[in-house]
Design a protein around this motif. Structure first.
Motif, short mmCIF file in Angstrom:
data_model
loop_
_atom_site.label_atom_id
_atom_site.label_comp_id
_atom_site.label_asym_id
_atom_site.label_seq_id
_atom_site.Cartn_x
_atom_site.Cartn_y
_atom_site.Cartn_z
N ASP A 163 20.29 112.66 29.22
CA ASP A 163 21.24 111.56 29.33
C ASP A 163 20.53 110.24 29.59
N THR A 164 20.83 109.26 28.78
CA THR A 164 20.30 107.92 29.04
C THR A 164 20.81 107.42 30.39
N GLN A 165 21.88 108.03 30.87
CA GLN A 165 22.39 107.63 32.19
C GLN A 165 21.41 107.96 33.31
N PHE A 166 20.60 109.00 33.11
CA PHE A 166 19.55 109.28 34.10
C PHE A 166 18.64 108.05 34.20
N SER A 167 18.20 107.57 33.03
CA SER A 167 17.28 106.42 33.07
C SER A 167 18.01 105.12 33.37
N ALA A 168 19.35 105.11 33.22
CA ALA A 168 20.11 103.94 33.66
C ALA A 168 20.05 103.88 35.19
N ASP A 169 20.17 105.03 35.83
CA ASP A 169 20.01 105.07 37.29
C ASP A 169 18.60 104.61 37.69
N LEU A 170 17.63 105.02 36.87
CA LEU A 170 16.25 104.62 37.15
C LEU A 170 16.10 103.11 36.98
N THR A 171 16.74 102.56 35.96
CA THR A 171 16.72 101.12 35.73
C THR A 171 17.27 100.39 36.95
N ILE A 172 18.39 100.92 37.47
CA ILE A 172 19.01 100.27 38.64
C ILE A 172 18.06 100.29 39.83
N MET A 173 17.37 101.41 40.04
CA MET A 173 16.42 101.47 41.16
C MET A 173 15.39 100.37 41.02
N GLU A 174 14.84 100.23 39.83
CA GLU A 174 13.80 99.23 39.61
C GLU A 174 14.38 97.81 39.67
N GLU B 213 30.23 121.43 27.78
CA GLU B 213 28.96 121.90 28.34
C GLU B 213 28.34 120.79 29.17
N GLU B 214 27.36 121.17 29.98
CA GLU B 214 26.71 120.21 30.88
C GLU B 214 25.37 119.76 30.31
N PHE B 215 24.96 118.56 30.69
CA PHE B 215 23.63 118.07 30.33
C PHE B 215 22.56 118.94 30.98
N ASP B 216 21.35 118.91 30.39
CA ASP B 216 20.23 119.66 30.97
C ASP B 216 19.62 118.89 32.14
N GLU B 217 19.00 119.65 33.02
CA GLU B 217 18.31 119.06 34.16
C GLU B 217 16.84 118.87 33.83
N PRO B 218 16.13 117.98 34.44
CA PRO B 218 16.62 117.00 35.41
C PRO B 218 17.01 115.67 34.77
N LEU B 219 16.60 115.44 33.49
CA LEU B 219 16.83 114.11 32.91
C LEU B 219 18.25 113.95 32.39
N GLY B 220 19.12 114.89 32.75
CA GLY B 220 20.53 114.76 32.35
C GLY B 220 21.43 114.50 33.54
N ILE B 221 20.81 114.35 34.72
CA ILE B 221 21.62 114.15 35.92
C ILE B 221 21.83 112.65 36.15
N SER B 222 23.08 112.26 36.34
CA SER B 222 23.35 110.83 36.49
C SER B 222 24.52 110.58 37.42
N THR B 223 24.73 109.30 37.72
CA THR B 223 25.80 108.91 38.64
C THR B 223 26.83 108.04 37.94
N ARG C 237 28.17 108.13 42.93
CA ARG C 237 28.46 106.90 42.18
C ARG C 237 27.46 105.78 42.45
N LYS C 238 26.37 106.12 43.14
CA LYS C 238 25.33 105.11 43.38
C LYS C 238 24.00 105.66 42.91
N SER C 239 23.27 104.84 42.17
CA SER C 239 22.04 105.30 41.53
C SER C 239 21.03 105.88 42.52
N HIS C 240 20.90 105.23 43.68
CA HIS C 240 19.87 105.69 44.63
C HIS C 240 20.23 107.02 45.28
N GLU C 241 21.45 107.49 45.06
CA GLU C 241 21.82 108.80 45.62
C GLU C 241 21.69 109.91 44.58
N ASN C 242 21.24 109.56 43.39
CA ASN C 242 21.04 110.57 42.33
C ASN C 242 19.88 111.48 42.74
N PRO C 243 20.13 112.79 42.93
CA PRO C 243 19.05 113.68 43.41
C PRO C 243 17.86 113.73 42.46
#
Lengths: 599, 176
Positions: A267-278, A415-425, A549-555
């Protein structure tokens, strides 16, 4: 209010309303191929003819205003014949190769030919000239032979985006739409947004297709092909399968992608959370170190190219964060490759985007962080060069592949996204709507800055489809003025202030397309105000449905920093997740520096 | 004359002066393009100069290209020092203007294929002395066939008259 009669019925219509708009409100369909409300009123196609009592000729409904006592007929023999003749004249210079046309399923010209009962094309194309196809752009392909000169593309390019890469050139029967000196879109100031493509009534403008490359990679068992999907795609791809706009079909989309043969559905949403962190940390860093402010978001590649062309002085204000698409590619081929112990050269990253400019972004020469990372470690030769993101599919292309593969999308179980790069908030979901990146960044910045939990994560002030939204936020005593713009003509308003050093804002979000990514140039056609609204509602609903719902809480985000990156803005983060921008001239024109030009 | 054009320079100071005169005025672009084209002996607008005008006036390149290609008056290629414009309107056509065109092409040694139907004829001799063009109509049908040479319209043109006029220009630099 003028009293008018349409087809024998009397109505009261507000003054200065065109016949076309009046009919639209009354549920009378007037066909047309060039009108775009508030954007394109060129009256060039002459299909929208109606009969007005007392007028010598048939009138074009799109540019004729109603007057008191007007008697209008929209369905007479004369009207039908007039419309038909004008349509036949358009068809006379149009190729008849509908089979192999990308817009086969949603071409307005083709549909109109059917609805008007065209049995055969009376005027043959023999004498017309065949023009070369413009394949200069990595994002958009233009076939001038299919163009009916409706001018919607030039109107959108000028009025919505204020880019003006294309214009009508020549005159009379040699008229066509082109760029300066016919250099092609790829050598112009075109920002690859694809808004022209969304409004094109025919197949004259299409994306640069990556489908064949993806099929080839999928059938190569030496390759490990993974896919990432942008937030806005899940709010729109259902439309390609006949579902209503705004249908939430994330689980079905994941299932369909797995059926296509992708090894992992991420999920690009995983890296969207990463973008928010940065980006949130970059914002905090810039606030604490006094600038340069305002910080402007960098997720939208059309906007980046726009800034490089038109606002080079503003480049230092743009966040150095790569977009989520590119962050994903970089971490998939480094962090993930390491984690599962696979040769990064075997990984193929395919992204599914609501966007045509993402194709250009993936091809930017600096987007090879993973190769640079591995080069020394693995002793790689330059000849083995690989890019972070290999293929970019639009929402439309992804749906087409699913159809080609015989996937009955609507009947798939979720179906669910794969882990870990499919986990998002939820913070990552809202990236798909204008104001979303701002909101997601604020959710994280607030908690990092204040060390206190945010009671209400929803920043409603920055939501909605208006062109420019501003808000003043109180982050526990720190007042933060923010602004959000969608579409580049709106962005100009904020950018002029920044350029002149008069911007009152600390943080600005800019999205290239109207409505943000949900209205992107890679989305299903039609994309209009109503579909944008529906997709936006789906995105905010999806956000509310997320437990985190907050990027920094994404495990998974916590994990990647622990195991790999260290902390936001670390050296490795800079190497993989950040980039730089450079001024672009529409022309490579060194002569401009000289005092004289030799001719 | 016999000078080469390679040494000639387009003075940007002169281009600037023209731009400053018209910038911001309604229809200013047309005046700028017209005067800048006339700054040069070969009466054309090189791509680089168009880009320079775009930069100075903030008018998009696409717009400038649109205007330059719309008007037949503007040239993107260098013109010969002398222009010969053959009218190809209906009246002139019936009075054999096509033969005049073929004659002058042959006389000046231009051996290019016939242009595509509907395309503008635009031919320049190798020494850049003469440019041959066509026009759809001069509005002088009663005098057909007409040919314009260096801005002067000559009526009831014949091959002999054309030969004489052009030879005189080649010898003396002007028709009269």
């Amino acid at each position: 209010m003028p009293k008018i009669t349409i087809d024998g019925q009397e109505y009261q219509i507000a003054k200065a309303t065109t016949i076309l708009k009046a009919c639209e409100e009354l549920g009378i369909i007037i066909p047309n191929l060039c009108y775009l409300d508030g954007v394109s009123e060129e009256a060039s196609c002459s299909i929208c003819l109606v009969e007005v009592e007392g007028a010598k000729t048939l009138m074009r409904a799109c540019v004729t205003e109603v007057t008191d006592g007007m008697v209008i007929r929209t369905n007479t023999e004369r009207v039908r014949k007039g419309r038909l003749l004008n349509l036949e004249l358009l068809l006379a210079s149009h190729p008849q190769d509908c089979f192999v046309c990308e817009r086969n399923q949603n071409c307005q010209l083709r549909r109109l030919a059917f609805e008007m009962g065209i049995q055969r094309v009376r005027f043959s194309k023999e004498t017309s000239i065949s023009l070369p196809i413009d394949q200069s752009s990595s994002a958009i392909v233009r076939d001038p032979n299919k163009c009916i000169l409706c001018r919607r593309c030039t109107a959108v390019c000028e009025k919505i985006q204020s880019v003006r890469a294309i214009e009508a050139i020549n005159r009379g029967k040699r008229t066509r739409i082109s760029t300066f000196m016919d250099r092609g879109l790829g050598n112009s100031s075109c920002v690859n947004c694809g808004q022209c493509l969304l409004v094109c009534p025919t197949g004259a403008l299409v994306e640069n297709y990556h489908i064949q490359g993806v099929w080839k990679a999928l059938s190569d068992n030496q390759k490990f092909v993974v896919v990432e999907t942008a937030p806005a795609v899940r709010a729109s791809i259902g439309e390609e399968f006949g579902l209503a706009a705004g249908s939430r079909i994330t689980g079905k989309m994941v299932a369909a992608l797995r059926r296509l043969g992708f090894k992992k559905v991420f999920d690009t949403q995983f890296s969207a959370d990463l973008t928010i962190m940065e980006e949130a940390h970059e914002l905090i860093h810039r606030i604490k170190n006094k600038g340069p402010l305002p910080l402007i978001t960098s997720c939208s590649p059309g906007w980046i190219k726009f800034a490089e062309h038109f606002y080079p002085k503003v480049l230092k204000h743009i966040s150095s964060c790569k977009s989520p698409q590119q962050m994903f590619g970089a971490v998939a081929k480094t962090y993930y490759a390491k984690k599962i112990g696979i040769d990064p050269r075997k990984i193929v990253v395919v992204s599914i985007m609501p966007c045509t400019a993402k194709k250009f972004e993936a091809h930017r020469p600096e987007m090879d962080a993973a190769f640079r990372y591995w080069k020394n470690v693995m002793n790689l030769d330059e000849k083995e060069h690989f890019v972070d993101v290999d293929f970019v599919l639009t929402t439309r292309e992804a749906a087409r592949m699913m159809k080609e593969a015989g996937i009955d999308f609507t009947r798939l179980a979720d179906e669910e996204f794969d882990e870990p790069l499919g986990i998002s908030t939820g913070a990552a979901v809202v990236f798909g709507a204008t104001g979303g990146v701002m909101e997601a960044a604020l959710r994280t910045a607030y908690e990092v800055l204040t060390n206190q939990p945010l009671s209400d994560v929803e920043f409603k002030q920055v939501r909605g489809l208006e062109g420019i939204k501003t808000a003043e936020l109180d982050l526990n005593g720190l007042l933060l003025k923010v602004a959000v713009a969608n579409s580049l003509s709106n962005a100009r308003v904020l950018l002029e202030e920044v350029q002149n050093g008069k911007s009152p804002y600390t943080f600005i979000e800019i999205m290239t397309c109207p409505g943000g990514c949900l209205g992107g140039g890679g989305q299903p056609i039609p994309t209009d105000t109503q579909t944008r609204q529906k997709r936006m509602e789906a995105i905010y609903e999806e956000d509310r449905s997320k437990s985190v719902r907050k990027s920094h809480e994404n495990p998974a985000i916590k994990q990647i920093y622990q195991e790999f990156l260290g902390k936001p803005l670390s050296e490795l983060s800079h190497q993989l997740l950040h980039t730089h921008y450079h001024e672009r001239n529409e022309l490579d024109t060194p002569f401009l520096l000289n005092k004289t030009v030799k001719i | 004359m016999g000078k080469t054009i390679t040494k000639e320079e387009f003075s940007l100071a002169k281009v600037d002066a023209v731009i400053n005169k018209y910038v911001g005025k309604p229809g200013g672009l047309l005046s700028i393009l017209e005067e800048v084209q006339n700054l040069n002996k070969h009466k054309y607008l090189p791509e680089e100069v168009l880009a320079y005008i775009s930069k100075k006036t903030a008018i998009p390149l696409s717009r400038i290209y649109s205007v330059v290609t719309f008007y037949a008056f503007f040239n993107l290629k260098p013109q010969g020092e002398h222009s010969i414009i053959i009218c190809r309107g209906t009246a002139c056509h019936t009075r054999r203007s096509k033969e005049l065109l073929e004659f002058i092409k042959k006389m000046l040694g231009i051996k290019e294929e016939e242009s595509q139907e509907g395309e503008k004829v635009f031919l320049t001799t190798a020494d850049k002395k003469f440019t041959i063009k066509t026009v759809a109509c001069f509005g002088q049908c009663a005098l057909a066939p007409v040919v314009e040479i260096d801005g002067v319209i000559y009526s009831h043109m014949t091959e002999n008259k054309l030969k004489e006029l052009v030879s005189r220009i080649a010898r003396r630099g002007k028709a009269k």
